[in-house]
Write a protein that holds these residues in place. Structure first.
Motif, PDB file in Angstrom:
ATOM      1  N   MET A  51       0.844  -1.198   0.000  1.00 35.07           N
ATOM      2  CA  MET A  51       0.000   0.000   0.000  1.00 35.07           C
ATOM      3  C   MET A  51       0.881   1.250   0.000  1.00 35.07           C
ATOM      4  O   MET A  51       1.738   1.402   0.847  1.00 35.07           O
ATOM      5  CB  MET A  51      -0.912   0.012   1.236  1.00 35.07           C
ATOM      6  N   ILE A  52       0.666   2.131  -0.983  1.00 35.89           N
ATOM      7  CA  ILE A  52       1.424   3.376  -1.010  1.00 35.89           C
ATOM      8  C   ILE A  52       0.724   4.421  -0.148  1.00 35.89           C
ATOM      9  O   ILE A  52      -0.476   4.330   0.119  1.00 35.89           O
ATOM     10  CB  ILE A  52       1.605   3.918  -2.440  1.00 35.89           C
ATOM     11  N   THR A  53       1.496   5.412   0.292  1.00 35.89           N
ATOM     12  CA  THR A  53       0.948   6.511   1.074  1.00 35.89           C
ATOM     13  C   THR A  53       1.176   7.813   0.320  1.00 35.89           C
ATOM     14  O   THR A  53       2.279   8.064  -0.183  1.00 35.89           O
ATOM     15  CB  THR A  53       1.605   6.582   2.464  1.00 35.89           C
ATOM     16  N   VAL A  54       0.137   8.628   0.240  1.00 39.83           N
ATOM     17  CA  VAL A  54       0.173   9.897  -0.475  1.00 39.83           C
ATOM     18  C   VAL A  54      -0.032  11.043   0.514  1.00 39.83           C
ATOM     19  O   VAL A  54      -0.955  10.998   1.331  1.00 39.83           O
ATOM     20  CB  VAL A  54      -0.934   9.952  -1.547  1.00 39.83           C
ATOM     21  N   ALA A  55       0.818  12.055   0.457  1.00 41.30           N
ATOM     22  CA  ALA A  55       0.646  13.250   1.289  1.00 41.30           C
ATOM     23  C   ALA A  55      -0.091  14.308   0.478  1.00 41.30           C
ATOM     24  O   ALA A  55       0.379  14.731  -0.585  1.00 41.30           O
ATOM     25  CB  ALA A  55       2.001  13.784   1.748  1.00 41.30           C
ATOM     26  N   LEU A  56      -1.274  14.700   0.966  1.00 39.89           N
ATOM     27  CA  LEU A  56      -2.083  15.705   0.288  1.00 39.89           C
ATOM     28  C   LEU A  56      -2.070  17.009   1.089  1.00 39.89           C
ATOM     29  O   LEU A  56      -2.127  16.982   2.318  1.00 39.89           O
ATOM     30  CB  LEU A  56      -3.525  15.211   0.136  1.00 39.89           C
ATOM     31  N   TYR A 109       7.121  14.897   4.842  1.00 42.08           N
ATOM     32  CA  TYR A 109       6.628  13.523   4.935  1.00 42.08           C
ATOM     33  C   TYR A 109       7.176  12.657   3.807  1.00 42.08           C
ATOM     34  O   TYR A 109       7.478  11.476   3.998  1.00 42.08           O
ATOM     35  CB  TYR A 109       5.095  13.504   4.915  1.00 42.08           C
ATOM     36  N   VAL A 110       7.319  13.248   2.622  1.00 44.05           N
ATOM     37  CA  VAL A 110       7.848  12.492   1.486  1.00 44.05           C
ATOM     38  C   VAL A 110       9.345  12.260   1.641  1.00 44.05           C
ATOM     39  O   VAL A 110       9.848  11.154   1.430  1.00 44.05           O
ATOM     40  CB  VAL A 110       7.538  13.216   0.158  1.00 44.05           C
ATOM     41  N   GLU A 111      10.075  13.287   2.029  1.00 42.68           N
ATOM     42  CA  GLU A 111      11.530  13.150   2.184  1.00 42.68           C
ATOM     43  C   GLU A 111      11.887  12.079   3.209  1.00 42.68           C
ATOM     44  O   GLU A 111      12.843  11.312   3.013  1.00 42.68           O
ATOM     45  CB  GLU A 111      12.141  14.491   2.596  1.00 42.68           C
ATOM     46  N   TYR A 112      11.130  12.018   4.305  1.00 35.26           N
ATOM     47  CA  TYR A 112      11.447  11.069   5.366  1.00 35.26           C
ATOM     48  C   TYR A 112      10.775   9.705   5.183  1.00 35.26           C
ATOM     49  O   TYR A 112      10.908   8.828   6.037  1.00 35.26           O
ATOM     50  CB  TYR A 112      11.099  11.667   6.725  1.00 35.26           C
ATOM     51  N   GLY A 113      10.064   9.528   4.057  1.00 35.63           N
ATOM     52  CA  GLY A 113       9.551   8.208   3.713  1.00 35.63           C
ATOM     53  C   GLY A 113       8.227   7.819   4.327  1.00 35.63           C
ATOM     54  O   GLY A 113       7.762   6.696   4.128  1.00 35.63           O
ATOM     55  N   GLN A 114       7.570   8.739   5.061  1.00 30.72           N
ATOM     56  CA  GLN A 114       6.254   8.412   5.606  1.00 30.72           C
ATOM     57  C   GLN A 114       5.193   8.450   4.514  1.00 30.72           C
ATOM     58  O   GLN A 114       4.114   7.899   4.673  1.00 30.72           O
ATOM     59  CB  GLN A 114       5.865   9.377   6.732  1.00 30.72           C
ATOM     60  N   PRO A 147      13.631  20.457  -0.409  1.00 31.39           N
ATOM     61  CA  PRO A 147      13.682  19.115   0.188  1.00 31.39           C
ATOM     62  C   PRO A 147      14.376  18.124  -0.735  1.00 31.39           C
ATOM     63  O   PRO A 147      14.486  18.346  -1.949  1.00 31.39           O
ATOM     64  CB  PRO A 147      12.199  18.758   0.342  1.00 31.39           C
ATOM     65  N   LYS A 148      14.822  17.022  -0.161  1.00 33.43           N
ATOM     66  CA  LYS A 148      15.462  15.957  -0.940  1.00 33.43           C
ATOM     67  C   LYS A 148      14.385  14.978  -1.411  1.00 33.43           C
ATOM     68  O   LYS A 148      14.188  13.893  -0.854  1.00 33.43           O
ATOM     69  CB  LYS A 148      16.517  15.247  -0.094  1.00 33.43           C
ATOM     70  N   VAL A 149      13.668  15.407  -2.457  1.00 36.40           N
ATOM     71  CA  VAL A 149      12.608  14.595  -3.039  1.00 36.40           C
ATOM     72  C   VAL A 149      12.780  14.580  -4.548  1.00 36.40           C
ATOM     73  O   VAL A 149      13.509  15.408  -5.110  1.00 36.40           O
ATOM     74  CB  VAL A 149      11.204  15.147  -2.675  1.00 36.40           C
ATOM     75  N   ALA A 150      12.114  13.636  -5.207  1.00 36.82           N
ATOM     76  CA  ALA A 150      12.113  13.589  -6.665  1.00 36.82           C
ATOM     77  C   ALA A 150      10.949  14.433  -7.170  1.00 36.82           C
ATOM     78  O   ALA A 150       9.789  14.159  -6.839  1.00 36.82           O
ATOM     79  CB  ALA A 150      11.962  12.147  -7.145  1.00 36.82           C
ATOM     80  N   ALA A 159       7.995  12.588  -5.189  1.00 35.66           N
ATOM     81  CA  ALA A 159       8.078  11.221  -4.689  1.00 35.66           C
ATOM     82  C   ALA A 159       9.316  11.040  -3.828  1.00 35.66           C
ATOM     83  O   ALA A 159      10.297  11.797  -3.941  1.00 35.66           O
ATOM     84  CB  ALA A 159       8.122  10.224  -5.858  1.00 35.66           C
ATOM     85  N   HIS A 160       9.263  10.039  -2.954  1.00 43.43           N
ATOM     86  CA  HIS A 160      10.437   9.653  -2.180  1.00 43.43           C
ATOM     87  C   HIS A 160      11.436   9.028  -3.154  1.00 43.43           C
ATOM     88  O   HIS A 160      11.109   8.065  -3.852  1.00 43.43           O
ATOM     89  CB  HIS A 160      10.029   8.645  -1.100  1.00 43.43           C
ATOM     90  N   PRO A 161      12.652   9.560  -3.259  1.00 45.49           N
ATOM     91  CA  PRO A 161      13.578   9.128  -4.309  1.00 45.49           C
ATOM     92  C   PRO A 161      13.850   7.629  -4.337  1.00 45.49           C
ATOM     93  O   PRO A 161      13.801   7.004  -5.410  1.00 45.49           O
ATOM     94  CB  PRO A 161      14.854   9.923  -4.002  1.00 45.49           C
ATOM     95  N   LEU A 162      14.149   7.027  -3.187  1.00 45.01           N
ATOM     96  CA  LEU A 162      14.473   5.598  -3.172  1.00 45.01           C
ATOM     97  C   LEU A 162      13.255   4.749  -3.521  1.00 45.01           C
ATOM     98  O   LEU A 162      13.359   3.792  -4.301  1.00 45.01           O
ATOM     99  CB  LEU A 162      15.024   5.200  -1.805  1.00 45.01           C
TER     100      LEU A 162
END
Length: 218
Positions: free
Chosen positions: A1-6, A59-64, A80-83, A187-190
Motif C-alpha cells: 500500500m502506497i501513502t500519499v501526502a495531500l 513527509y515524502v523526504e522522510y519516507g512516511q 527538500p530531498k525529493v524527486a 516522490a520519495h527518491p528511493l
C-alpha cells in the motif's frame, strides 16, 4: 500500500480529483464532518495523509509518504530531498515583491539598502535580493504579510499572489516577479527508483492526465 501526502488548502480539491481519475478515492477529506487526518482508499490500495502544504515534502523526504502534491513555491523555499516528477499545472500563483501603491519604489532594485521586507518565504526572498546585490532585512511573518507595509514595519513584502485582489484591497501593488508556481508531483527518491508499491505505474497515470505531460525530473 502506497501513502500519499495531500496538502490542506487551495490545492486539496483538485488533488483529490486527480487521484480519483486514476482510481484512488480520497474524497472523504472533503466531508466537513470528517476530522480524520489519515484515510484509506476504498480499494485498500493506497493511504492518504492530510497535512499542511509546507509539511508535504517533509513527509515524502522522510519516507512516511511515497507520493505527494505540493506547490512549486514550497519546493523552492524548503529545497527538500525529493524527486520532482511532474508539473501538474493547476493551482497557479506567483511569488512577487509588492509595495504600497503610493510608494516611489518601481522595482526591487529601487528599494533602499537595508530596507525591511516581510515574508513567510524567507529563503526565496533572501535569494532574490542577494541576486540583486541589495542588502535588506528579511522580516519573517506567517500571518497577514500585507500588514507589513500598511503598518510601516516593512517597505515591501514577498508573498504569493493569485488574482491580486488581496493586494489591491490593501493598497499594495506588485513591482517584481520572482517565479510562477503550480502544483507538482513529488516522490520519495528511493521508493521511486525501486518502484515500491508499483509507484511508477501511479506516476505514469498521473502524468498522462497532465496537460502536455510535463515531466520535471526522473
Amino acid at each position: 500500500m502506497i501513502t500519499v501526502a495531500l496538502p490542506k488548502g487551495a490545492l486539496l480539491e483538485e488533488s483529490i480529483r486527480l487521484f480519483q481519475k486514476i482510481g484512488l478515492d480520497f474524497s472523504a477529506f472533503n466531508d466537513s464532518k470528517n476530522r480524520a487526518l489519515q484515510i484509506v482508499d476504498p480499494t485498500n490500495t493506497a493511504r492518504a495523509l492530510l497535512v499542511r502544504a509546507l509539511d508535504v515534502p517533509v513527509y515524502v523526504e522522510y519516507g512516511q509518504a511515497q507520493l505527494g502534491i505540493v506547490g512549486y513555491d514550497v519546493l523552492r523555499e524548503k529545497t527538500p530531498k525529493v524527486a520532482d516528477l511532474a508539473d501538474l499545472q493547476f493551482g497557479y500563483c506567483r511569488l512577487s515583491v509588492a509595495v504600497k501603491s503610493d510608494s516611489n519604489y518601481q522595482e526591487s532594485r529601487s528599494l533602499p539598502a537595508h530596507a525591511r521586507v516581510a515574508s513567510k518565504f524567507v529563503q526565496c526572498a533572501r535569494e532574490h535580493f542577494h541576486g540583486l546585490d541589495l542588502p535588506v532585512e528579511i522580516v519573517p511573518l506567517y500571518g497577514s504579510v500585507e500588514l507589513g507595509p500598511i503598518t510601516g514595519m516593512s517597505e515591501a513584502i514577498v508573498d504569493l499572489v493569485s488574482t491580486g485582489r488581496t493586494l489591491k484591497e490593501n493598497g499594495l501593488v506588485e513591482i517584481d516577479l520572482l517565479f510562477e508556481s503550480t502544483a507538482h508531483l513529488i516522490a520519495h527518491p528511493l521508493s521511486y527508483r525501486l518502484d515500491r508499491g508499483d509507484l511508477s505505474h501511479y506516476c505514469d497515470q498521473l502524468r498522462e492526465l497532465t496537460p502536455q505531460q510535463q515531466s520535471v525530473t526522473s
